[in-house]
Design a protein around this motif. Structure first.
Motif, PDB file in Angstrom:
ATOM      1  N   ALA A 104       0.792  -1.235   0.000  1.00 23.50           N
ATOM      2  CA  ALA A 104       0.000   0.000   0.000  1.00 23.50           C
ATOM      3  C   ALA A 104       0.824   1.285   0.000  1.00 23.50           C
ATOM      4  CB  ALA A 104      -0.974   0.006   1.178  1.00 23.50           C
ATOM      5  N   LYS A 107       2.544   1.581  -5.291  1.00 25.59           N
ATOM      6  CA  LYS A 107       3.288   1.072  -6.450  1.00 25.59           C
ATOM      7  C   LYS A 107       2.397   0.869  -7.671  1.00 25.59           C
ATOM      8  CE  LYS A 107       4.658  -2.541  -4.040  1.00 25.59           C
ATOM      9  NZ  LYS A 107       4.094  -2.145  -2.744  1.00 25.59           N
ATOM     10  N   SER A 108       1.293   0.159  -7.477  1.00 23.57           N
ATOM     11  CA  SER A 108       0.470  -0.206  -8.629  1.00 23.57           C
ATOM     12  C   SER A 108      -0.256   1.007  -9.213  1.00 23.57           C
ATOM     13  CB  SER A 108      -0.536  -1.297  -8.244  1.00 23.57           C
ATOM     14  OG  SER A 108       0.169  -2.443  -7.794  1.00 23.57           O
ATOM     15  N   LEU A 109      -0.749   1.892  -8.350  1.00 19.34           N
ATOM     16  CA  LEU A 109      -1.402   3.100  -8.874  1.00 19.34           C
ATOM     17  C   LEU A 109      -0.393   3.961  -9.623  1.00 19.34           C
ATOM     18  CD1 LEU A 109      -3.857   4.183  -6.039  1.00 19.34           C
ATOM     19  CD2 LEU A 109      -4.420   3.491  -8.355  1.00 19.34           C
ATOM     20  N   GLN A 238      -6.722   6.540   5.227  1.00 15.54           N
ATOM     21  CA  GLN A 238      -6.635   5.465   4.244  1.00 15.54           C
ATOM     22  C   GLN A 238      -6.906   4.121   4.885  1.00 15.54           C
ATOM     23  OE1 GLN A 238      -3.397   5.695   1.501  1.00 15.54           O
ATOM     24  NE2 GLN A 238      -4.210   7.609   0.697  1.00 15.54           N
ATOM     25  N   ASP A 271       0.669  14.388  -2.510  1.00 15.28           N
ATOM     26  CA  ASP A 271      -0.496  15.259  -2.299  1.00 15.28           C
ATOM     27  C   ASP A 271      -0.871  15.339  -0.818  1.00 15.28           C
ATOM     28  OD1 ASP A 271      -2.938  13.078  -2.029  1.00 15.28           O
ATOM     29  OD2 ASP A 271      -1.359  12.417  -3.372  1.00 15.28           O
ATOM     30  N   ALA A 351       0.511  10.038  -7.578  1.00 14.59           N
ATOM     31  CA  ALA A 351      -0.168   9.462  -8.737  1.00 14.59           C
ATOM     32  C   ALA A 351      -1.551  10.092  -8.881  1.00 14.59           C
ATOM     33  CB  ALA A 351      -0.288   7.949  -8.575  1.00 14.59           C
TER      34      ALA A 351
HETATM   35  N1  LIG Z   1      -3.345  10.396  -1.340  1.00 16.77           N
HETATM   36  C1  LIG Z   1      -2.878   9.472  -2.157  1.00 16.77           C
HETATM   37  N2  LIG Z   1      -3.110   8.165  -1.904  1.00 16.77           N
HETATM   38  C2  LIG Z   1      -2.602   7.243  -2.759  1.00 16.77           C
HETATM   39  C3  LIG Z   1      -1.855   7.582  -3.907  1.00 16.77           C
HETATM   40  N3  LIG Z   1      -1.469   6.439  -4.539  1.00 16.77           N
HETATM   41  C4  LIG Z   1      -1.957   5.429  -3.807  1.00 16.77           C
HETATM   42  N4  LIG Z   1      -2.656   5.897  -2.741  1.00 16.77           N
HETATM   43  C5  LIG Z   1      -3.354   5.109  -1.694  1.00 16.77           C
HETATM   44  O1  LIG Z   1      -2.587   3.968  -1.401  1.00 16.77           O
HETATM   45  C6  LIG Z   1      -3.341   2.787  -1.555  1.00 16.77           C
HETATM   46  C7  LIG Z   1      -2.480   1.672  -2.110  1.00 16.77           C
HETATM   47  O2  LIG Z   1      -2.103   1.962  -3.433  1.00 16.77           O
HETATM   48  P1  LIG Z   1      -1.542   0.795  -4.381  1.00 16.77           P
HETATM   49  O3  LIG Z   1      -1.025   1.432  -5.621  1.00 16.77           O
HETATM   50  O4  LIG Z   1      -2.532  -0.292  -4.512  1.00 16.77           O
HETATM   51  O5  LIG Z   1      -0.318   0.313  -3.463  1.00 16.77           O
HETATM   52  P2  LIG Z   1       0.660  -0.937  -3.642  1.00 16.77           P
HETATM   53  O6  LIG Z   1       0.199  -1.939  -2.652  1.00 16.77           O
HETATM   54  O7  LIG Z   1       2.007  -0.391  -3.272  1.00 16.77           O
HETATM   55  O8  LIG Z   1       0.582  -1.407  -5.061  1.00 16.77           O
HETATM   56  C8  LIG Z   1      -4.465   3.173  -2.505  1.00 16.77           C
HETATM   57  O9  LIG Z   1      -5.582   2.357  -2.281  1.00 16.77           O
HETATM   58  C9  LIG Z   1      -4.707   4.612  -2.139  1.00 16.77           C
HETATM   59  O10 LIG Z   1      -5.577   4.706  -1.038  1.00 16.77           O
HETATM   60  C10 LIG Z   1      -1.627   8.988  -4.171  1.00 16.77           C
HETATM   61  O11 LIG Z   1      -0.989   9.407  -5.151  1.00 16.77           O
HETATM   62  N5  LIG Z   1      -2.171   9.865  -3.264  1.00 16.77           N
END
Ligand SMILES: Nc1nc2c(ncn2[C@@H]2O[C@H](COP(=O)(O)OP(=O)(O)O)[C@@H](O)[C@H]2O)c(=O)[nH]1
Ligand SMILES: [Mg+2]
Ligand SMILES: [Zn+2]
Length: 385
Positions: A104, A107-109, A238, A271, A351
């Motif tokens: 979380a 990474k994926s976003l 979050q 942000d 992102a």
């Molecule tokens: N405020 C904010 N929250 C973000 C951003 N990118 C991700 N998140 C939060 O982080 C969570 C996890 O993101 P994800 O890309 O799935 O994380 P991963 O587990 O590293 O792949 C998302 O569900 C969002 O709530 C961002 O640019 N800004």
């Protein structure tokens, strides 16, 4: 020389391997492919041809090896992991990026958004950035683009690699067009934070870190309780919070081993820190209202990657990380335990550009901030983008 899009091993000019994919020959369990994928894989017959010692310069194998059983023409695969190369892969050049960070951290976003940003940048520079294979197109659309850009929601957490059907087993391969007469590609491999938080990080299916050109290590400021407390009334909290960044970085650096990828340490969800501007009288509100700060500007989509701006941002983000109690993390890249220096740079990205509300993105939409910076830093030595 280019690299395999899955295991990131350099393609060996003296060793050729082909695999029968006709479907008419019996597929057998493939230990090499299984180990590098992280799950059981069966493959058709495999042929190998090595250059004989003393072969004439410019030696090349016969074009289009045929399967000895079904006589069908076989595609070339990686000698290490048996990944099927896209057409013309040997003559191309690929820059390989591995994502890293706890669960979380974003990474994926980030991948979902940076691809869109690279497409826009490509348009601006007159080159087209597009999926290089059908599978990349389908996977990017299904797992990254659709949830975010069509359903306006967040993505599911990335499953561990040993879970059946985990999408990050497949690399995302994007063509950047012709640069200096050579077809250029960028390959991005997503990972599940969970895999990096445990000792599974030493498994063969994560060995691509050692051969990567770039490792993007994401640091989530919302993991810092002081920041979460200050943001409490400002942005929705979050739902998902990940593991310890320092443990993950140690595991990643262990996987890198004697490899020499450039490491981008990326302060994600920027942000959220920018929102601290609204906390009256706090140290963070002053930092986030500083008009001269590089971390409040976004020149990332300009014609060329600006190394001077990059260096300035690097220094600023370094001090922000220290304020975020990430000193041990900074020390781990500045003074690695292995003793071998790591080429690294600090970055800040967002992102989404705004905090999501529950499982949905903000109604103001997606406003990426400085997302392409780390990719351009990795690509700049080869003069692409
Ligand atoms: N405020 C904010 N929250 C973000 C951003 N990118 C991700 N998140 C939060 O982080 C969570 C996890 O993101 P994800 O890309 O799935 O994380 P991963 O587990 O590293 O792949 C998302 O569900 C969002 O709530 C961002 O640019 N800004
Ligand atoms: Mg993920
Ligand atoms: Zn491979």
């Amino acid at each position: 020389m280019t690299k395999c899009p899955r295991c990131f091993h350099p393609v060996d000019p003296n060793n050729y391997v082909w695999m029968c994919v006709s479907g008419r020959c019996e597929a057998k369990p493939d230990p090499a492919a299984s180990a590098f994928t992280g799950g059981p894989v069966a493959s058709g017959p495999i042929l190998q041809l090595r250059q004989a010692p003393g072969a004439a310069p410019g030696w090349a194998p016969p074009d289009g090896a045929a399967c000895p059983t079904c006589n069908e023409r076989t595609p070339e695969v990686c000698a290490m992991c048996h990944y099927r190369y896209p057409e013309g892969w040997r003559q191309a050049q690929a820059t390989c990026i591995a994502m890293a960070g706890a669960r979380a951290t974003g990474k994926s976003l980030y991948i979902a958004v940076v691809i869109k940003q690279l497409e826009q940048l490509g348009e601006r520079l007159g080159c087209s950035v597009e999926p290089a294979t059908q599978l990349t197109q389908t996977n990017y659309q299904t797992y990254y683009e659709k949830p975010l850009y069509e359903e306006r929601g967040l993505m599911q957490s990335t499953q561990r690699a040993d879970v059946e059907g985990s999408y990050q087993r497949e690399p995302l391969i994007f063509s950047l067009g012709l640069w200096g007469g050579v077809r250029r590609y960028v390959v991005i491999r997503d990972v599940a934070g969970e895999d990096l938080e445990s000792s599974a990080s030493q498994a063969l299916h994560l060995s691509f870190f050692a051969n990567a050109d770039g490792v993007f290590f994401m640091f989530d400021p919302l993991k810092v309780s002081e920041i979460r407390d200050q943001l409490m009334d400002l942005v929705p909290s979050q739902l998902r919070i990940g593991g310890e960044p320092k443990t993950v970085l140690s595991n990643v650096l262990m996987s890198v081993g004697i490899g020499t990828p450039k490491v981008a340490v990326i302060l994600s969800k920027f942000d959220a820190l920018q929102a601290l501007r609204k906390v009256d009288g706090s140290e963070w509100s002053q930092l986030m209202a500083n008009p001269g700060a590089a971390y409040l500007r976004d020149p990332s989509m300009s014609v060329r990657y600006n190394d001077v701006d990059g260096e300035l941002l690097h220094q600023e983000v370094r001090s922000l990380l220290l304020k975020l109690h990430a000193g041990p993390l900074v020390a781990a890249v500045e003074n690695p335990t292995s003793g071998a220096p790591i080429p690294f740079r600090f970055f800040a990205v967002s992102a989404l550009g705004d905090s999501p509300i529950g499982e949905n993105i903000h109604s103001r939409g997606i406003a990426p901030f400085r997302c392409v910076d780390p990719v351009r830093w990795i690509l700049s030595p080869v003069g692409v983008l």
